[in-house]
Each structure stands twice: as C-alpha cells, then as structure tokens.
Design a protein around this motif. Structure first.
Motif, mmCIF file in Angstrom:
data_model
loop_
_atom_site.group_PDB
_atom_site.id
_atom_site.type_symbol
_atom_site.label_atom_id
_atom_site.label_comp_id
_atom_site.label_asym_id
_atom_site.label_seq_id
_atom_site.Cartn_x
_atom_site.Cartn_y
_atom_site.Cartn_z
ATOM 1 N N ILE A 1 -14.181 -0.186 -43.088
ATOM 2 C CA ILE A 1 -14.273 -1.178 -44.156
ATOM 3 C C ILE A 1 -12.849 -1.477 -44.606
ATOM 4 C CG2 ILE A 1 -15.223 -1.720 -46.427
ATOM 5 C CD1 ILE A 1 -17.463 0.285 -45.843
ATOM 6 N N ALA A 2 -12.366 -2.665 -44.223
ATOM 7 C CA ALA A 2 -10.958 -3.017 -44.403
ATOM 8 C C ALA A 2 -10.774 -3.966 -45.586
ATOM 9 C CB ALA A 2 -10.414 -3.661 -43.129
ATOM 10 N N PHE A 3 -9.571 -3.952 -46.116
ATOM 11 C CA PHE A 3 -9.224 -4.836 -47.217
ATOM 12 C C PHE A 3 -8.612 -6.130 -46.681
ATOM 13 C CE2 PHE A 3 -9.403 -0.681 -49.097
ATOM 14 C CZ PHE A 3 -9.866 -0.893 -50.392
ATOM 15 N N SER A 4 -8.938 -7.219 -47.344
ATOM 16 C CA SER A 4 -8.291 -8.489 -47.040
ATOM 17 C C SER A 4 -6.780 -8.331 -47.156
ATOM 18 C CB SER A 4 -8.773 -9.567 -48.018
ATOM 19 O OG SER A 4 -7.930 -10.709 -47.973
ATOM 20 N N GLU A 5 -6.060 -9.060 -46.333
ATOM 21 C CA GLU A 5 -4.600 -8.968 -46.350
ATOM 22 C C GLU A 5 -4.028 -9.320 -47.718
ATOM 23 O OE1 GLU A 5 -3.759 -11.641 -43.158
ATOM 24 O OE2 GLU A 5 -3.648 -10.033 -41.665
ATOM 25 N N SER A 6 -4.774 -10.091 -48.501
ATOM 26 C CA SER A 6 -4.265 -10.550 -49.798
ATOM 27 C C SER A 6 -4.394 -9.502 -50.896
ATOM 28 C CB SER A 6 -5.017 -11.818 -50.233
ATOM 29 O OG SER A 6 -6.388 -11.535 -50.461
#
Length: 300
Positions: free
Chosen positions: A162-167
């Motif tokens: 579960i990854a975070f948006s680059e922003s």
C-alpha cells in the motif's frame, strides 16, 4: 482549521481469479460470507462503542476531527478519513501530529483486514494513499483524491503493498510528524521507502515493532501487564508466520502454473506476476531479519 484528509484505494490481488472459480451456490455463499466478514472488521472498528471510547481519550479523539467512511466496491476497498472543521484547532504542529496519529490508527485497523485476506483466501493487497480531496457516500466516491489513490495503486505501488501518492510526502512537515510519532510509539517507522523513492506502509514492521522489548514504551507495557504483552506477542508471531506460509504457497502455485505454460507470451506474463511475489518475499525476509523474536519466520 481542518486536519489532513487520507484516502485509501485498495485492490485485492487474485480476487477475480477466485471469483471466476465460483460455479455453485455453495461456493458463492461461502465467498460472500468472506466478504461480509471483511466488512464486519471495519464495522466493528467504527462502532458506537469505539467512538464512545475515543470520546474519553484526553490526547486524541479521532471522531472529533474526522468522519471515518469506507466502502467495498467489487474487489476494491475505499477508505476516506474525512476531516471536520474544528474551530479550536489553531496550532499547525498539532494539526500535523493529529493527522499522523489518524494514519497510524487506520494502519492498525487495516492489519486485521490484511490478515483475513492472506489467511482465509491467499489474497494480498495492493493500494494507494492520497491526501487530496475525496468525498465518499455509500458506494459512491468522487474527487481528485480517489483518482490519485487509484493511480498510485495501479501505477506506483506495482507490488503487493500500500503505497503513498508521490505528492503526499512533498509536505515535509507531515512526513516529519509521521516518522516522529511512529518512532515514539513503536521505536520504528510505519513507513518503508524503496530505491525509487516510493513510500509504502510497513505493516509487518508495525506488527513486530509493537512487541519489540527494546522499545521503551513496549518494555514498560510488558512490565506492567506481562500476560497482555505475551498474548500480543503470540498474535504478532501468528500474523508473521501465516504471512510467510501464504507467500510460500502463492509462489509454489505460481511456479506450478508456469511449468504448464507453453507460449513465450504466457510464460512472460506469468513470470511478471511471480516477480511481484518474489518482491513480497524479499520484503518479508528483510522485515523479520530486524527482530530477534521473528527471524524464525524467514522464507527459504
């Protein structure tokens, strides 16, 4: 002032294949029961009793600052931690600290869902997290935050994580508070960062660090209530052990399927899937190697 909004878009990898194997009413009802069980996990964690307990918390009442919404849409789960306007909130540092605390609480709630999926059905999750605007009502979700989380799941996460948006962590104050709070509570970060700069939730590290006796808060908890600590330790060991077993079983099945394929195109497609779970195996082994109580659960 409002806290930061969190939106999760989570896909259950392998759901379609399992769904396609359902060829009887018995199998259909059994699978629906599994999905109802998953919904019940979130219903329970968002119950009136839980809200009442939070209202007594003198440090952070989640429900004073957020509406917690969630919805299962086919093989996907959307979680929307929607911030309320709180006139008494005027301190920016407190805003970031409470926002980080909310993220940790949702990770805690996700643990049971993650476990249910790989333990019951051999399903692993891939997801995206955004802090952009989203509004969820029933089975309808709208807003740039939903799209951002979805694109993160499909384009950035790539592996079962579960990854975070680059922003998200371009906001350095937010990153600082997430790191600071999780280190204070568990002696470690709830985040991992890969070589390409992608942040993702470290659910295994969280599970193990929460019972790590080298952490001052955990050690204090153990000395105050040894029986409760030992029960928590056994739960964490069970979680990590079952995670290892599920990954090994998944890789074995994928390799068997690969051996039965004959065209180069099909074999390349299958190997692409295998590589994702080899990544998951690597993540698992790297995580358990950091904790002496869990190295026995290394995957060969």
């Amino acid at each position: 002032m409002k806290l930061i909004q969190w939106t999760f878009f989570i896909d259950m990898l392998g759901y379609r294949a399992l769904n396609g194997e359902i060829d009887s009413e018995e199998k259909a009802k059994e699978f629906i029961a599994f999905m109802e069980q998953n919904k019940a996990i979130f219903d329970l964690s968002n119950s009136s009793e839980v809200k009442s307990n939070y209202s007594k918390d003198k440090v952070f009442n989640l429900y004073e600052y957020y509406d917690v919404k969630y919805s299962f849409i086919s093989d996907s789960l959307v979680i929307n931690i929607y911030p309320k306007e709180v006139p008494s909130l005027k301190n920016e540092k407190l805003k970031y600290m409470h926002s980080a605390n909310a993220l940790i609480i949702i990770l805690m709630r996700l643990q049971t869902f993650i476990f249910s999926c790989f333990q019951e059905k051999g399903l692993f999750l891939r997801g995206g997290i955004s802090t952009k605007y989203c509004f969820l009502e029933g089975n309808f979700a709208v807003g740039e935050g939903l799209i951002d989380a979805y694109l993160t799941e499909s384009k950035i996460a790539k592996h079962p994580r579960i990854a975070f948006s680059e922003s998200v962590f371009k906001d350095e104050k937010l990153l600082e508070q997430v790191e600071s709070l999780s280190h204070k509570m568990y002696g470690n970060s709830i985040l991992n960062k890969d070589t390409k700069g992608v942040y993702y939730l470290d659910h295994l590290g969280y599970s193990m660090s929460s019972v790590d006796r080298d952490n001052k808060m955990v050690y204090q908890f153990m000395t105050l209530n040894l029986q409760a600590y030992l029960a928590h330790l056994e739960m964490a060991k069970n979680y990590v052990n079952k995670h290892a077993i599920a990954i090994q079983k998944k890789l074995t099945n994928l390799e068997v399927e690969l051996s039965g394929l004959h065209t180069e195109k099909d074999r390349e497609k299958q190997q692409y899937v295998i590589n994702k779970f080899e990544w998951l195996k690597g993540y698992h082994n790297a995580s358990v190697s950091q904790y002496k109580d869990f190295v026995e659960f290394t995957i060969d």
